[in-house]
Design a protein around this motif. Structure first.
Motif: not given
Length: 250
Positions: A15-19, A216-221, A233-237
């Motif tokens: 959450g903080r990184a996304t902000a 956070a970078k994936s959310i922004f993308y 849907d996005m799965t990230i490993f």
């Protein structure tokens, strides 16, 4: 005019990184969490870039959640992006030996809290005929594992909620994206192991896990794509992980 994002669980981790990444890309923010001091500190930093409004409440309490959202200044009610990030795992043990308080807290934060926030914010998005909802699920929502019955069930619920939301909201121009991270080195394991740092640190030893900024970078993308593009849907490993409990350690 900047877009406005509402982020739950913004005091730490994803959450903080996304902000942070949103602010640096000119997105005004409503940051929410239970730790006022951390939220105020974050707001002080990000106010250099954008407008920031702080709400301190527990998503597990509907009345508290409603009162806080109702208190938003008029400008901040025009929410473009909702990031349902708040939640966590409480305990890692056999179901028979688990504490009822842990089971309730997991369901209340991961499922009910997400529903409370969404129910209160979606009507604003519908009236504006636009919006983007990001729901933070987990690989645990796709692949159940031993000693994680309720956590896995709660994240499977988030997966289903995301799918159903998308079906209901597409006529209103509202996108819904489900993000399912694998192993991310945040406070997640510290919470799961009830503050036992040694146990929490061991989860991420001998391989390179994801960090909050990766998600956070994936959310922004996802929210930065053209209007006609929706990531469902996005799965990230991390590269060392191939399944919920399969991680290659050196």
């Amino acid at each position: 005019m900047n877009r406005i994002a509402f982020i739950t669980g913004a005091s730490s981790g994803i959450g903080r990184a996304t902000a942070n990444i949103f602010a640096k890309n000119n997105i005004d923010l409503i940051i929410c969490g239970r730790r006022r001091e951390k939220l105020d500190e974050l707001a002080s930093t990000l106010s250099e870039y954008v407008k920031v409004h702080v709400l301190c409440f527990d998503v597990q309490n509907f009345e508290e959640t409603k009162d806080n959202i109702d208190s938003l200044p008029e400008y901040f009610k025009n929410i473009d992006v909702l990031v349902n990030n708040a939640g966590g795992a409480h305990g890692l043990c056999n179901f028979i030996n688990s504490e009822i308080a842990d089971l309730e807290s997991t369901i209340d934060s991961n499922v009910k809290g997400l529903l409370y926030i969404s129910k209160l914010i979606i009507p604003h998005m519908i009236s504006n005929n636009k919006g983007h909802i990001i729901n933070l699920s987990s690989i645990a929502g796709k692949q159940a594992y031993q000693n994680g019955i309720v956590y896995c069930a709660s994240k499977a619920a988030v997966e289903s909620i995301s799918k159903s939301m998308r079906l209901e909201l597409v006529p209103f121009g509202i996108k819904v994206t489900n993000i399912a991270p694998g192993a991310v080195n945040t406070e997640f394991s510290l919470t799961r192991f009830k503050g036992d740092k040694k146990c929490a640190d061991a989860v991420y030893e001998n391989y390179q896990p994801l960090v909050a900024e990766d998600i956070a970078k994936s959310i922004f993308y996802c929210i930065d794509l053209p209007k006609h593009v929706q990531i469902a849907d996005m799965t990230i490993f991390p590269s060392a992980q191939s399944a919920a409990t399969t991680i290659y350690k050196n």
